[in-house]
Structures are given as structure tokens and as C-alpha cells.
Design an enzyme around this catalytic site. Structure first.
Site, PDB file in Angstrom:
ATOM      1  N   CYS A  77      -8.282  11.278  24.003  1.00 32.38           N
ATOM      2  CA  CYS A  77      -8.386   9.804  23.585  1.00 32.38           C
ATOM      3  C   CYS A  77      -8.180   9.009  24.885  1.00 32.38           C
ATOM      4  O   CYS A  77      -7.022   9.098  25.824  1.00 32.38           O
ATOM      5  CB  CYS A  77      -7.328   9.216  22.439  1.00 32.38           C
ATOM      6  SG  CYS A  77      -7.194   7.649  22.234  1.00 32.38           S
ATOM      7  N   GLN A 293      -0.088  11.952   0.319  1.00 32.53           N
ATOM      8  CA  GLN A 293      -0.112  12.994   1.644  1.00 32.53           C
ATOM      9  C   GLN A 293      -1.137  12.445   2.551  1.00 32.53           C
ATOM     10  O   GLN A 293      -2.276  12.632   2.085  1.00 32.53           O
ATOM     11  CB  GLN A 293      -0.034  14.432   1.511  1.00 32.53           C
ATOM     12  CG  GLN A 293       1.368  14.689   0.718  1.00 32.53           C
ATOM     13  CD  GLN A 293       2.669  14.764   1.552  1.00 32.53           C
ATOM     14  OE1 GLN A 293       2.474  14.414   2.791  1.00 32.53           O
ATOM     15  NE2 GLN A 293       3.702  14.933   0.992  1.00 32.53           N
ATOM     16  N   GLU A 344       9.330   7.449 -10.413  1.00 36.34           N
ATOM     17  CA  GLU A 344       8.595   6.677  -9.449  1.00 36.34           C
ATOM     18  C   GLU A 344       9.088   5.387  -9.590  1.00 36.34           C
ATOM     19  O   GLU A 344       8.931   4.801 -10.647  1.00 36.34           O
ATOM     20  CB  GLU A 344       7.124   6.968  -9.338  1.00 36.34           C
ATOM     21  CG  GLU A 344       6.271   6.060  -8.403  1.00 36.34           C
ATOM     22  CD  GLU A 344       6.891   6.228  -6.882  1.00 36.34           C
ATOM     23  OE1 GLU A 344       6.970   5.309  -6.295  1.00 36.34           O
ATOM     24  OE2 GLU A 344       6.971   7.497  -6.592  1.00 36.34           O
ATOM     25  N   CYS A 416       9.571  15.031   5.161  1.00 41.16           N
ATOM     26  CA  CYS A 416       8.823  14.675   6.361  1.00 41.16           C
ATOM     27  C   CYS A 416       9.569  14.256   7.721  1.00 41.16           C
ATOM     28  O   CYS A 416       9.378  14.012   8.296  1.00 41.16           O
ATOM     29  CB  CYS A 416       7.757  13.581   6.257  1.00 41.16           C
ATOM     30  SG  CYS A 416       8.658  12.017   5.800  1.00 41.16           S
TER      31      CYS A 416
END
Length: 459
Positions: A77, A293, A344, A416
Site C-alpha cells: 500500500c 464478522q 442481543e 477478538c
């Protein structure tokens, strides 16, 4: 004294002794004093200049790499050397990135979680099918530089700044380049100022891109403070012409002083406020504000591992799926258990979860709207397995206590953040649950982050 053994401006040569994650910095020593240096790898020999001196460590920059690691590669990049905060490991060969992550994970588990690596079954680190162009979600940030609108990502540790991007290799490159150029020029043409997080002024805040590499569908969101977007018809028409795969265009209003992208209001300018993802044999509707995800290409392998751990040691009657989002994990395991109950707090995600259950014929899945902490405090579930996939902050101590009080045979933890996961492993151990199996998935190549799936079993 130790703090005087190194001074700002010192230039020295030394070998990189270690590589620290998630900071992505090499570790050197100057007269016994630790100096952290970005963009250098373990085993390299470098000439370093000290930039800042703290009480117990210093930071510096590499003036020259005198002996390079074989794992060093040229960043692809053009914005990497500008300090773009999107991906800090682009100068490291992909296989070495994964080795560093595994080493870091096991170290954190031992140091914070008190887990001896030899005492658990730790599986191989699962690599992403693609090291670039894997993300299905990107949030780009608007700002101002020299009175001119810019659009890109914030540099690491500079929340007020923006690297003005022409490209990004984390999502489909041609798509991102066109969106960045068009949206930036749209803002400049109409003289809409970028948001200043320090002064809390300006209008344009974020460009949200959600794109599925499995279905090819695209969803575009433009976030501003309260503002009536000019030439909305032109904006929509041009985007539709540029992107035949476009499913919807959404104007998001966010007046919050917080840096996060918050959906205070949502106005659909055209199409639908959701797109579809295919994971294995299942189809998922994902609303623009819902969690999913970010690496669709590795999602099936992650879900399959959760399913394997849920079914470890026999059949399951009821599974409780906490922080279930749009029902991804719960629906993936639902065909193998008698009943799945999701929890949730995002209303749109709950709507998605019910729609996804209907689309996939999962009649044994239901979802409860509410905060996990409150629902566990006020309800009694009889469950065999609890699945948790919390935000990066991990689980509140009370959640660990209340999950444990349900006395499930197993807890399957998806994380995560290895640091908060290790902390929670220690909390569960104190409540009678031992870590038995562990798998890592590199959902975030070019970054220091990864996903962990763990099986904790009741003693």
C-alpha cells in the site's frame, strides 16, 4: 540512574530482541533500557534514534535497517509509510504475522490467564484465504487539512488526524478506490466541511462501506451531523451507475461527540438498508448497523469450530447464544441442537436474527432483545452450553458469575481480544470452568488482531 542511561536524540545501533503486539513495535535495549521501535522485526540489526524517554522505557525510530529479517517484505500500500492506522503489519511476511500472533496469544494466556500452554489442546492457527481484500466492512473518516476535505483512516495514536487515502487494500481495491474518489469529490464540490473531533465542528463524518465477497452485494452509508445532503438524487444515481452491485444508499445522522459511528438517525436514500452474506449453506441478512464478522471468507471455518466445541462430549438440548448479533453462530449450530436462544441488545440485529432464522428454516432458534447483563440477572435459563461472543471489552465480572450460575456443562467463548479473553478465562476458572481447547483464526491479516475460539468445561 536507569532513567538517565538513554536520552532523547541518542543514536545507537542494536539488535531487535523481540516484537511486541498489539503495538507492532520491535524491542531493543540501550544501556539496559528498553527502547520500542515501530516497523522493525526480531533479529534485525538497526540504527535507531531515541525520540521520547519515559520512566521505564523509551520510544524511537529506525533510521536504517542494517541487517534485515528474511520475513521483511515491501509494503504493497502506498499509504503504509504515511502511518495509516488501517494495517500495521504490512511490512511482515504473512506467515510470520501469524507466527507472531500465536506467540503473543500464548504469552498473554500464560501471563494474564494463568494458562500453561502445555496443559491445553491448542490447535493450529487458521490463516485467512486472502491476506488482502478480505474485509466486508470499512469505516473511512472525513476530515480537513489546510482547508481542504480529506477522506481516509486515522493514523495510529493521532485521533485528530486523517491519512487522505486513494486506495485501501483491506477491501476490494477497485471498489474502494472509486468510492473514496467519488465521495471526497462530492463533499468538495458542495463545500461540505469534514468533521473536526477536537473542535466538534464540521459536517461530514464517515463513509461506511459494507460489501460481501460471497454475494457481491454493496451497501453504502454516508454519516454526517444533522444536515440535509445536497443533490441526493445525483448522489444516488451516480452511485448506482458506478456500482451495479449496489443494494442501498443510507444517510446516517450522528451528532454524538464520541468518535464511534453512532446511528442516531438513519435515512434510506435508495434501496434497502441491508445486504446479504452467504456462510456455508446459510444466507444472512445484515443490516447496515448490525455486527457481522468482517472476514466472510474465514467465517465458515470459525463457525464450524464453534459448532464442533458445542457438540464436544455429546448431544446438546439447549444452547444459549449471548451477544448473538444477527444470529450467525446460533443459526449455524441450530441444526445440531434441540434449541438455541439468542440474546442481543441491538434491535436491528434482533430483526435480522428472526429473518435469518426464517430464511434458513431454523424453527428451533429464537432471539431475545435486551442487554445480556440484565437478562441474565432477571431470567433463569436451563442450558447445556453457553456461547459468548462479546465486544472487545470482554465480559463483565457479573456476566461471568451469572453464566457460571446457570451451570452449563460447557462455555464456548469467541473473542477478538486476547487480553480480555485471558482475563475472563481466569474468572471462569475461579467459578469452576477449565480451558480445555483453543483455536485461533486470522480474521484480520495485516493487523495485530485475530479471533479466538475456546472450549471451557465444567469441573
Amino acid at each position: 540512574m536507569k532513567e538517565l542511561s538513554v536520552r532523547k536524540g541518542d543514536v545507537f545501533e542494536g539488535e531487535v530482541l523481540d516484537f511486541a503486539l498489539p503495538e507492532c513495535q520491535g524491542v531493543l535495549k540501550r544501556n539496559g533500557f528498553v527502547v520500542f521501535v515501530p516497523r522493525v522485526l526480531e533479529g534485525e540489526f538497526c540504527r535507531v534514534e531515541v525520540e521520547k524517554v519515559r520512566r521505564n522505557f523509551a520510544t524511537g525510530k529506525a533510521l536504517e535497517v542494517l541487517r534485515a529479517s528474511p520475513a521483511r517484505v515491501a509494503p504493497l500500500c502506498p499509504h503504509f509509510l504515511e502511518g495509516c492506522g488501517g494495517c500495521q503489519l504490512q511490512f511482515v511476511q504473512y506467515e510470520e504475522q501469524v507466527r507472531l500472533k500465536r506467540k503473543h496469544a500464548l504469552n498473554i494466556l500464560e501471563r494474564i490467564g494463568g494458562v500453561a500452554p502445555g496443559k491445553i489442546h491448542c490447535e493450529e492457527f487458521v490463516l485467512s484465504p486472502r491476506a488482502f481484500e478480505y474485509r466486508n466492512k470499512m469505516e473511512f473518516t472525513f476530515g480537513e487539512k489546510d482547508g481542504r476535505l480529506v477522506l481516509g483512516l486515522r493514523p495510529a495514536n493521532r485521533f485528530w488526524d486523517v491519512v487522505d487515502l486513494t486506495t485501501c487494500l483491506l477491501m476490494r481495491r477497485d471498489l474502494v478506490e472509486k468510492l473514496l474518489e467519488f465521495t471526497r469529490e462530492y463533499g468538495r464540490k458542495h463545500r461540505i466541511p469534514g468533521y473536526d473531533p477536537v473542535q466538534k465542528t464540521g459536517v461530514l463524518r464517515n463513509l461506511l462501506v459494507r460489501y460481501s465477497p460471497t454475494t457481491g452485494e454493496l451497501l453504502v452509508g454516508l454519516a454526517t451531523r444533522s444536515f440535509d445532503l445536497p443533490e441526493k438524487a445525483f448522489l444516488v444515481e451516480t452511485l448506482r451507475e458506478m456500482f451495479p452491485e449496489l443494494r442501498g444508499v443510507v444517510h446516517i445522522v450522528n451528532n454524538s461527540p464520541a468518535s464511534a459511528l453512532i446511528f442516531e438517525e438513519k435515512h434510506v436514500l435508495w434501496g434497502e438498508p441491508y445486504f446479504f452474506e452467504n456462510i456455508g449453506h446459510l444466507s444472512f441478512r445484515v443490516s447496515i448497523e448490525s455486527f457481522f464478522q468482517v472476514n466472510s471468507l474465514l467465517c465458515e471455518a470459525l463457525y464450524a469450530k464453534v459448532r464442533e466445541y458445542v457438540l464436544a462430549d455429546g448431544p446438546v438440548a439447549t444452547a444459549l447464544d449471548l451477544y448473538c448479533g444477527g444470529g450467525g453462530i446460533g443459526l449455524f449450530v441450530a441444526d445440531a441442537v434441540e434449541k438455541v436462544v439468542g440474546v442481543e441488545e441491538n434491535p436491528k440485529a434482533v430483526e435480522d436474527a428472526f429473518e435469518n432464522a426464517r430464511r434458513n428454516g431454523r424453527t428451533n432458534f429464537t432471539c431475545i432483545l435486551g442487554r445480556v447483563e440484565k437478562l441474565l440477572a432477571s431470567s433463569r435459563f436451563r442450558v447445556d452450553v453457553v456461547i459468548v461472543d462479546p465486544p472487545r471489552a470482554g465480559l463483565d465480572k457479573k456476566v461471568v458469575q451469572r453464566v457460571s450460575s446457570l451451570a452449563p456443562k460447557k462455555v464456548v467463548y469467541v473473542s477478538c481480544n486476547i487480553g480480555t479473553f485471558a482475563r475472563d478465562v481466569a474468572l471462569f476458572r475461579d467459578r469452576g470452568y477449565d480451558l480445555m481447547k483453543l483455536a485461533f483464526f486470522d480474521l484480520f491479516p495485516q493487523t495485530p488482531y485475530f479471533e479466538t475460539v475456546a472450549l471451557l468445561v465444567q469441573r
